[in-house]
Enzyme design. Sequence first.
Site, PDB file in Angstrom:
ATOM      1  N   LYS A   1      -6.919 -71.105  54.860  1.00 20.54           N
ATOM      2  CA  LYS A   1      -5.444 -71.066  54.883  1.00 20.54           C
ATOM      3  C   LYS A   1      -4.488 -72.177  54.667  1.00 20.54           C
ATOM      4  CE  LYS A   1      -2.165 -69.573  58.743  1.00 20.54           C
ATOM      5  NZ  LYS A   1      -1.797 -69.433  60.203  1.00 20.54           N
TER       6      LYS A   1
ATOM      7  N   SER B   1       0.539 -65.027  61.391  1.00 24.55           N
ATOM      8  CA  SER B   1       0.848 -65.812  60.086  1.00 24.55           C
ATOM      9  C   SER B   1      -0.438 -65.925  59.298  1.00 24.55           C
ATOM     10  CB  SER B   1       1.222 -67.012  60.316  1.00 24.55           C
ATOM     11  OG  SER B   1       0.095 -67.787  61.037  1.00 24.55           O
TER      12      SER B   1
ATOM     13  N   SER C   1      -1.962 -65.705  65.602  1.00 22.17           N
ATOM     14  CA  SER C   1      -2.000 -65.715  64.099  1.00 22.17           C
ATOM     15  C   SER C   1      -3.308 -65.313  63.247  1.00 22.17           C
ATOM     16  CB  SER C   1      -1.642 -67.027  63.631  1.00 22.17           C
ATOM     17  OG  SER C   1       0.218 -66.982  63.577  1.00 22.17           O
TER      18      SER C   1
END
Lengths: 94, 477, 477
Positions: free
Chosen positions: C64, C139, C163
């Site tokens: 990420k 997210s 997330s």
Amino acid sequence: MITNETVKYIASLSRLHIEEDRLPVFRAELESILQYIDQLAKLEVANVPPTSHVFQMENVFRDDVVAPSLTPAEAMSFAIDQHSGHYKVPKVIE
Amino acid sequence: MDFETVIGLEVHLQLNTATKIFCACRNDFGLPANTCVCPVCLGLPGTLPVLNRMVLRSGMKVGLALNCTINTFVKFDRKNYYYPDLPKGYQISQFDFPIAKKGFLDFITGGQEKRIGITRAHMEEDAGKLIHDDAVNATLVDYNRTGTPLIEIVSEPELRSAQEAYDYLSALKLTLQYLNVSDCDMEKGSLRCDANVSIRPKGEEKLGTRTELKNMNSFSAVKRAIEHEAERQARLVFSGGSVVQQTLLWNEEKSVTVPMRSKEQAHDYRYFPEPDLVPFTLTEAAIAAVRGELPELPFVRLRRMVAQYGIMDYDAIILVSDRAFADFFEAAALTGVDVKSLVNWMNGPLMKELKERRCRVTDLKLKPLDLAALVRRVNDGTISNLAAKDILADIVDSGKDVDLVIREQGLAQVSDEDELGKIVDDILKEHPQVVEQIRSGKANAAGFLVGQAMKRMQGKANPKILNEFIQRRVMHV
Amino acid sequence: MDLFALTAHQIMELIASGATSPVEVAAAVRARISAVNDRTNAFIRTYQESPVGASPMPIPIGIKDNICVKGRLVTCASRILKDFCPPYDAAVIEKIRAVGGVILGSLNMDEFAFGSSSETSAYGIVRNPWDLERVPGGSSGGSAAAVAAGEAVWALGSDTGGSIRQPASFCGVVGLKPTYGRVSRYGLIAFGSSLDQIGPITKDVTDCARLLNIIAGFDRRDSTSVDLPVPDYALSLRRDVKGLRIGIPKEYFIAGIQPEVQAAVMAAVAFFRKEGAIIKDISLPHTEYAVATYYIAATAEASSNLARFDGVEFGLRAVPEKSRKAGIVDMYEETRARGFGDEAKRRIMLGTYVLSAGYYDAYYLRALKARTLIKNDLDKAFVDCDIILSPTAPTTAFRIGEKASDPLAMYLSDIFTIPANLAGVPALSLPCGFDSAGLPIGLQLMAAPFAEEKIFSTAFAYEQAHGWHTKRARLDL
């Protein structure tokens, strides 16, 4: 509840420039979120301790022992602007 | 209307730990810009602080030395504001649970003892340094100082004059020096002081509006700035104006205070608990252990030394003004040497040698036993005061044995009456008219003859013995 | 079967048997990225790293874009982190490197992890591999989409309020938010420091356990990292759930929940009952306050965490066009106005507001107290339950743009995932079926702090009996 002036004040505390025409948009969005958040006012919390850290950990230290710092090249590798080994920014006192 | 000045001081102390407060960079100054920085103290994204164990320890020492209560629960908080010397956009500081609170400092001011309350002492990180460079029309940032551990010591607004503030600062500095937690050097910035100043009519309880003074680089600058500001406020009030709460910078060259020019935001620091550091709990045992390690502090030591050695306040103040100096004195005194003479030698000739060398007593080769031996040789008449001063100047650097130097340089006074007799007889013969003067009652004329004899003996005579000897001979020959 | 579609443990078996090599695996995954990434937009950028010979786990992994990899750009999918290459690896990256993991590149996300749909990225929206017109959740939408699309064998995400789990649910993969403190946050660009955890997103439970074993463990650089031994989570992959106490919180089955989601979750409950688990109806009475509590606590921390993006040291700097003599404040305000997207601005302002003078007690402090109540609910529940079972999200993946104009509606989609962050407990999402549109449904399992093993054994039992994890997104349109 909150006014455009409040949004302006909060934006300036946050160092965010908000265009005048965007103030009402942010005001409305923040207001609806704050209205939702206001439900916490219903909670009886007088005798409840706050939780800022989720676990009861304490006394985490580092020994006072020197480790190498960044090299000057590394320290400047991400600098936006620099001058003779310093980070350079617009004048602080006009 | 008579005004009273009300002063509270905020002192920032840079600790002399090996590393910074939250990262392992060297805690050092005077290095080239940005050579003592790492991702943590530069506040790069993703980095996290970890507390230096020694900082908490030093914080406890400072708190205990200032007679504070040490909080058994201690936490850090973020103080949020934007400034280019603050890389994270917040300073890690302490808000509601500082390391220490509610203490006091005793000191002597205007010949009297005074006690000033300490509101609190807390730990925080120092910021970087900004250089405003006109040549490049920009501000340059050096983050070497960022993350230097600081203890902020806040006094109650109980100081009533600039001189009191000066004396408080001197006493505070001395106390902190005894703890050996900081250089305490205001010129180098390892000790910094801001002053909150207000005035009020004498007898009034309510505090007046205060101004905050910054940018003083010495204790005397603090004193001058407070004097100036108190006068400015008084003039303002006398002329019908009122004091505005603001931050003022002391301009040393012009001896004036000037309002800070930068657009001051209303202060809204939005303190909240630092989530990246866990709280700290201190047991009573841990606090007691640190208390046990504290040295005897200067004010207490002063009182004890006056009582124990029967010396004057004035002398004791000089002795305790440096922990090592007082230690030296007490070690020398242990030999049983005459304490009054020892004090005179410490605060006189030895202090002079230290000042000339700009060093501390621990930097000398001279040991307490050597000084005691020197004083003893003076007191037993072996050497003259003058010779002793020369010997001292030698042995502070060489560390040689006193008696060895006396022997090597032949500095022992001649007390042998046969040898003295021969020389004195010669002198008397050469100056018959002086001898007559003495006989006719002018006793002090003997001084001339003593001087002549000393000259001939290259100063190695004991002047007291010599004087007696001359008087006797003149009368009986 | 295509190599890119396999799990890490399947690939390791093939490598061990000599059927394939790490180089071949990396090439297959890269080819897949080339083939499909323009459809998913899961990767923001990719790197050409070669597997290091004979390493224990040479599996291609996606990271990420809020986790620092030394010398690689990291942007949090924001314009404000322009050109920033950290000079350090995150702790999890060091651990991935230590086992020979091959870092494929940086995965798209909501800007600064602010969002539940991966629509707020400065690098364009991420699309759900199961339906390209739908969001992948957020997210960590890029991480979940990449794993679901075969663009990464496994991936790292971060979870502040769901997330990892919500996108795992939307994309039909397995995602775990570990216990707070189980995985070091060093090198994770912070959103809500007291809530953030890095965790695995994988194709099945076995991989999830293995990846957690790689990244978990104590780290001195993170004061909130917990110094407890890390068990071998692979040993917890047993099917036996007999006697397992599973709590079903009534507050998680509410109006607004998609009926197919409720049905799938209730079917899972029926399965566990049949397997001999003890099903208990429980109550978590403060659940309704979780979203409000979270949005105060998380945005307050975020407003401070994001203060360092100010155009001073690194990243973007902008000055107002009209003014040539821009001062530092103008630079700050312009940089942040241009660098942050609207959602980031909203959250920064909300967080600033709840911490500001006059509102701290009413909002921030009250939220910290509500957090205590929510945590107490869970702590109490885990006295009588081993696992708390619920849907991961109230719905399956929603349409792109559906909630983009209503921040509050978006926030409410995190209602089931937020409590685990507020309480610090571990929680995992795994596929438990599909709705009538063919979209994956996620089942959430929570356990007491550091009871990840219980989650794995429960999840493994369910997964092995159902086989949802073997379904792969077709990626057609």
